[in-house]
Design an enzyme around this catalytic site. Structure first.
Site, PDB file in Angstrom:
ATOM      1  N   ASP A  94       0.853  -1.193   0.000  1.00 50.07           N
ATOM      2  CA  ASP A  94       0.000   0.000   0.000  1.00 50.07           C
ATOM      3  C   ASP A  94       0.892   1.248   0.000  1.00 50.07           C
ATOM      4  O   ASP A  94       1.833   1.349   0.799  1.00 50.07           O
ATOM      5  CB  ASP A  94      -0.857  -0.039   1.282  1.00 50.07           C
ATOM      6  N   ASP A 116       2.869   5.050  -5.429  1.00 47.34           N
ATOM      7  CA  ASP A 116       2.105   6.279  -5.216  1.00 47.34           C
ATOM      8  C   ASP A 116       2.950   7.494  -5.596  1.00 47.34           C
ATOM      9  O   ASP A 116       3.687   8.039  -4.777  1.00 47.34           O
ATOM     10  CB  ASP A 116       1.656   6.359  -3.747  1.00 47.34           C
ATOM     11  N   GLU A 146      -1.489   5.996  -9.136  1.00 45.88           N
ATOM     12  CA  GLU A 146      -2.467   6.962  -8.601  1.00 45.88           C
ATOM     13  C   GLU A 146      -2.340   8.312  -9.296  1.00 45.88           C
ATOM     14  O   GLU A 146      -1.245   8.822  -9.505  1.00 45.88           O
ATOM     15  CB  GLU A 146      -2.282   7.152  -7.091  1.00 45.88           C
ATOM     16  N   HIS A 190      -7.834   9.961   3.741  1.00 45.04           N
ATOM     17  CA  HIS A 190      -7.343   8.994   4.728  1.00 45.04           C
ATOM     18  C   HIS A 190      -7.691   9.394   6.170  1.00 45.04           C
ATOM     19  O   HIS A 190      -7.806  10.576   6.473  1.00 45.04           O
ATOM     20  CB  HIS A 190      -5.823   8.845   4.607  1.00 45.04           C
ATOM     21  N   GLY A 191      -7.828   8.384   7.009  1.00 49.67           N
ATOM     22  CA  GLY A 191      -7.982   8.628   8.438  1.00 49.67           C
ATOM     23  C   GLY A 191      -9.429   8.713   8.887  1.00 49.67           C
ATOM     24  O   GLY A 191     -10.367   8.459   8.123  1.00 49.67           O
ATOM     25  N   HIS A 234      -9.127   4.841  -2.386  1.00 50.44           N
ATOM     26  CA  HIS A 234      -8.476   4.865  -1.065  1.00 50.44           C
ATOM     27  C   HIS A 234      -9.378   5.623  -0.099  1.00 50.44           C
ATOM     28  O   HIS A 234     -10.400   6.192  -0.492  1.00 50.44           O
ATOM     29  CB  HIS A 234      -7.122   5.586  -1.167  1.00 50.44           C
ATOM     30  N   GLY A 235      -8.980   5.637   1.158  1.00 49.40           N
ATOM     31  CA  GLY A 235      -9.664   6.476   2.140  1.00 49.40           C
ATOM     32  C   GLY A 235     -11.148   6.211   2.234  1.00 49.40           C
ATOM     33  O   GLY A 235     -11.951   7.141   2.333  1.00 49.40           O
ATOM     34  N   ASP A 279      -8.951   0.884   6.293  1.00 51.51           N
ATOM     35  CA  ASP A 279      -8.006   0.691   7.387  1.00 51.51           C
ATOM     36  C   ASP A 279      -8.560   1.295   8.679  1.00 51.51           C
ATOM     37  O   ASP A 279      -8.697   0.608   9.703  1.00 51.51           O
ATOM     38  CB  ASP A 279      -6.661   1.356   7.018  1.00 51.51           C
ATOM     39  N   SER A 280      -8.948   2.556   8.617  1.00 49.49           N
ATOM     40  CA  SER A 280      -9.366   3.263   9.843  1.00 49.49           C
ATOM     41  C   SER A 280     -10.530   2.567  10.559  1.00 49.49           C
ATOM     42  O   SER A 280     -10.551   2.509  11.798  1.00 49.49           O
ATOM     43  CB  SER A 280      -9.765   4.708   9.517  1.00 49.49           C
TER      44      SER A 280
HETATM   45  P1  13P Z   1      -9.048   4.791   5.502  1.00 55.99           P
HETATM   46  O1  13P Z   1      -8.164   5.639   6.364  1.00 55.99           O
HETATM   47  O2  13P Z   1     -10.267   5.526   5.081  1.00 55.99           O
HETATM   48  O3  13P Z   1      -9.370   3.484   6.120  1.00 55.99           O
HETATM   49  O4  13P Z   1      -8.233   4.481   4.135  1.00 55.99           O
HETATM   50  C1  13P Z   1      -7.244   3.483   4.094  1.00 55.99           C
HETATM   51  C2  13P Z   1      -6.453   3.520   2.847  1.00 55.99           C
HETATM   52  O5  13P Z   1      -6.745   4.191   1.887  1.00 55.99           O
HETATM   53  C3  13P Z   1      -5.251   2.667   2.807  1.00 55.99           C
HETATM   54  O6  13P Z   1      -4.512   2.849   1.644  1.00 55.99           O
HETATM   55  O1  G3H Z   2      -3.321   4.700   3.548  1.00 57.97           O
HETATM   56  C1  G3H Z   2      -2.846   4.636   4.674  1.00 57.97           C
HETATM   57  C2  G3H Z   2      -3.125   3.498   5.556  1.00 57.97           C
HETATM   58  O2  G3H Z   2      -4.234   3.752   6.359  1.00 57.97           O
HETATM   59  C3  G3H Z   2      -1.913   3.112   6.339  1.00 57.97           C
HETATM   60  O3  G3H Z   2      -1.591   3.994   7.329  1.00 57.97           O
HETATM   61  O4  G3H Z   2       0.902   4.314   7.348  1.00 57.97           O
HETATM   62  O5  G3H Z   2      -0.505   4.616   9.418  1.00 57.97           O
HETATM   63  O6  G3H Z   2      -0.074   2.346   8.479  1.00 57.97           O
HETATM   64  P1  G3H Z   2      -0.239   3.810   8.199  1.00 57.97           P
HETATM   65 ZN    ZN Z   3      -4.523   4.868   0.905  1.00 58.89          ZN
END
Ligand code: 13P
Ligand code: G3H
Ligand code: ZN
Length: 332
Positions: A94, A116, A146, A190-191, A234-235, A279-280
């Site tokens: 990723d 990226d 991307e 993200h986040g 993403h995100g 991820d979040s």
């Molecule tokens: P979130 O922070 O919305 O979960 O996105 C995760 C992501 O895009 C990882 O590449």
């Molecule tokens: O896109 C980002 C992911 O949520 C990963 O985040 O670098 O904190 O592991 P991280």
């Molecule tokens: Zn991402």
């Protein structure tokens, strides 16, 4: 050089072609530890879904790239042990930030990488992505590029504001680089704080923040330019408010955390969007369960007693995403 094929992993090519055609999206879940990985594999097996295991730079720094690679190999065997005869599991880098990082992952058994270059000037992004594609394709590893910039601040991914992908650039980028899928920017970020309160409206009934809609017009314009080409979002966490409330109830302090409404992701999954990154939401589910357990059982000090409920909660979340949001269930 270790080929992912000997580890029982697959690349994304066929998986994405089927997802675009079938109008669903493949879940791409980040993992950093055993409990997350177990929850992802259990959910994918129970729902009969293909799945992408994502490793970020933060994850590699935290858990070690080699160990994560062996864990993914273990995930294939674990899925078989759980009853899945032919698991379809991708091990994906990723947000790869350089050719060297991508090469190192390809050389040790990753079946897919993201390069990226979205923060670079256009021509530099093209050149870097092309270089990664040329290396990766020798080993049948697929590459995500991307175009466009996502807002948001994470450990390794940060930008002040988002810039939507320009539909007029996508054909040139894909043709010049040869990438297998394209991550785009249409308003996700993200986040757990995807929008400021000023960008949202307030639901008069619940008092909750309602985020602005994604730019589906940009997505449609991109699909017109690249019919049937795999698109990545993403995100895409939804930041479930129940988890936010639980975290805050048991001593946390998440103020104005807001994500992408699931109806919008459901709509996107039916389009050429065939990979959705989450991820979040998993972090929130884990934290909510750990905080609750420790608050309710202050004498508990066996990590299995609070990581176990966290794992169960993440599994429930992953199954919900697969079945009710992405629609990738029953595809194995
Ligand atoms: P979130 O922070 O919305 O979960 O996105 C995760 C992501 O895009 C990882 O590449
Ligand atoms: O896109 C980002 C992911 O949520 C990963 O985040 O670098 O904190 O592991 P991280
Ligand atoms: Zn991402």
């Amino acid at each position: 050089m270790i080929s992912y094929k000997t580890l029982g992993l697959v690349n994304t090519r066929e998986m994405f072609a089927k997802a675009v055609k079938g109008g669903y999206a493949i879940p791409a879940f980040n993992f950093n530890n055993m409990e997350q990985l177990q929850a992802i594999v259990m959910a994918a097996v129970e729902t009969k879904s293909p799945v992408i295991l994502q490793v970020s730079k933060g994850a590699r720094d935290y858990a070690n790239q080699t160990l994560l690679r062996y864990m993914a190999e273990g995930a294939v065997e674990y899925a078989k042990e759980l009853g899945c005869e032919k698991p379809e599991i991708v091990l994906h880098l990723d947000h790869g930030d350089s050719f060297e990082t991508c090469k190192s992952c390809i050389d040790m058994g990753f079946s897919s990488v993201m390069i990226d270059g979205s923060h670079l000037p256009y021509e530099e992004n093209v050149a870097l992505t092309k270089k990664v594609v040329e290396y990766a394709h020798q080993f049948d590893v697929t590459v995500e590029g991307e175009l466009g910039v996502l807002a948001g601040v994470e450990d390794e991914v940060s930008a002040e504001e988002s810039h939507y992908t320009k539909p007029e650039e996508v054909v040139d980028f894909v043709t010049k680089t040869g990438c297998d899928s394209l991550a785009i920017s249409i308003g996700t970020s993200h986040g757990a704080y995807k929008f400021t309160p000023e960008q949202c409206t307030v639901d008069p009934e619940t008092g909750r923040l309602l985020p602005p809609p994604l730019a589906f017009d940009v997505l449609e314009a991109i699909e017109k330019e690249l019919p049937g080409f795999p698109i990545v979002l993403h995100g895409s966490s939804s930041v479930p408010q129940d988890d936010v409330d639980t975290i805050n109830k048991y001593g946390g302090k998440l103020v104005a955390a807001v994500g992408i409404p699931e109806e919008q992701l459901r709509k996107a999954s039916k389009s050429a969007v065939c990979k959705i990154n989450i991820d979040s939401d998993s972090r929130l589910a884990m934290t909510a369960a750990v905080r609750k357990t420790l608050a309710e059982k202050p004498g508990e000090f066996d990590p299995r007693k609070y990581l176990g409920p966290a794992r169960a909660s993440m599994k429930e979340l992953y199954m919900h995403k697969i079945i009710n949001v992405l629609g990738s269930n029953d595809k194995l």
